[in-house]
Design a protein around this motif. Sequence first.
Motif, PDB file in Angstrom:
ATOM      1  N   ASN A  32      42.099  43.507  44.652  1.00 41.00           N
ATOM      2  CA  ASN A  32      41.966  43.751  43.496  1.00 41.00           C
ATOM      3  C   ASN A  32      40.949  44.354  42.943  1.00 41.00           C
ATOM      4  OD1 ASN A  32      44.353  41.705  42.413  1.00 41.00           O
ATOM      5  ND2 ASN A  32      43.443  40.560  44.252  1.00 41.00           N
ATOM      6  N   LYS A  84      37.337  46.189  38.883  1.00 40.38           N
ATOM      7  CA  LYS A  84      38.699  45.615  38.724  1.00 40.38           C
ATOM      8  C   LYS A  84      39.105  45.092  37.268  1.00 40.38           C
ATOM      9  CE  LYS A  84      37.372  41.099  40.331  1.00 40.38           C
ATOM     10  NZ  LYS A  84      37.682  40.245  41.234  1.00 40.38           N
ATOM     11  N   GLU A 128      44.923  49.668  39.912  1.00 41.36           N
ATOM     12  CA  GLU A 128      44.603  48.501  39.500  1.00 41.36           C
ATOM     13  C   GLU A 128      45.245  47.918  38.288  1.00 41.36           C
ATOM     14  OE1 GLU A 128      42.264  46.867  40.926  1.00 41.36           O
ATOM     15  OE2 GLU A 128      42.099  48.320  42.539  1.00 41.36           O
TER      16      GLU A 128
END
Length: 324
Positions: free
Chosen positions: A19, A30, A86
């Motif tokens: 992530n 992120k 992302e």
Amino acid sequence: MKKATIIASIAMLFSISLNAFTLGNLGEFKFEKMNQNVYVMHGPETEPSKENEGFMNNPAVIESANGLIVIDPGGNYNVGKKILAEIEKLSSKPIIAIFNTHKHGDHWFANKNIKEKYPEVPIYALTYMIEQVKDNAAETWYGILDRLTGNLEGTKPFTFPSDGIENKQTVVVDGETFVMRHYSKGHTDTDILIEHTNSNTLFIGDNLITNRFGAFDESSSIIENIKVLEKIKNQEDGFKQYALYVPGHGQSSSEISETVDPFLKYLKIVLEGAQKAYDEGMASYEIKPEVDENLKDYHSWDAYEGQMGKHLIKAYSEVEMLDF
């Protein structure tokens, strides 16, 4: 027990790596859930460089019932790939709209990545901003970012915003309501501040920067930038108290004292120094040591040494112009 702890730790590290993406020694980046359905990725608080690969803005995503709405997707095609990846980790929903806050390419060059995957997606920006980037602003920023980062390959041809918007216009996308505010000058002459009414969030763009400094170009005004931030702080001209304030660069916060106040104070100190120098018949460089002392709380901000003197010269020229 130890074995279970080790397995849990490995799982956590693996989860984090899934992530986030990494840029040199700058850490992982992120999207964080900041407010209801609002996610923000806070870019590096540094000037464009080879290390940050030209990424330093704050891309944001608003999740609607049926899609994702992106504000300022990033500054080049290569980092744009990482940012888009992302975004896709947040949800499998399609991207249904993009907003660009102003003409500087570090905020919108990554339009291209999203448009390639979603060719029909509308890209909103101030109508005058669209005119400017199609004229020469895009090429100017391409040159700046390419020289500083060497990471603009694939960014051309530019993906310009497609849908012009104006001051105080309301745009509704899949039940999410956005109110636009534009002032003739501030960080640039093409800025829009975006109020997302559903989550009570204000996206301020580069009228607000924290922990780093950027340039004020010929279309900007330090005096007018101060006025914009004072309107926000004093809840004037339709602004109110927001649950979240998102700057163009630097950390978002629910507290106005943490976001708006530091940059506003900086600009006021610079302007006060310029005014004093002008009133006393001094050149801007003569007042610089005094201003520097008054700005000691900002010495740790990125690019302070390179930008403060330029900001002082800019403020001095604006004070001088007011006398004519």
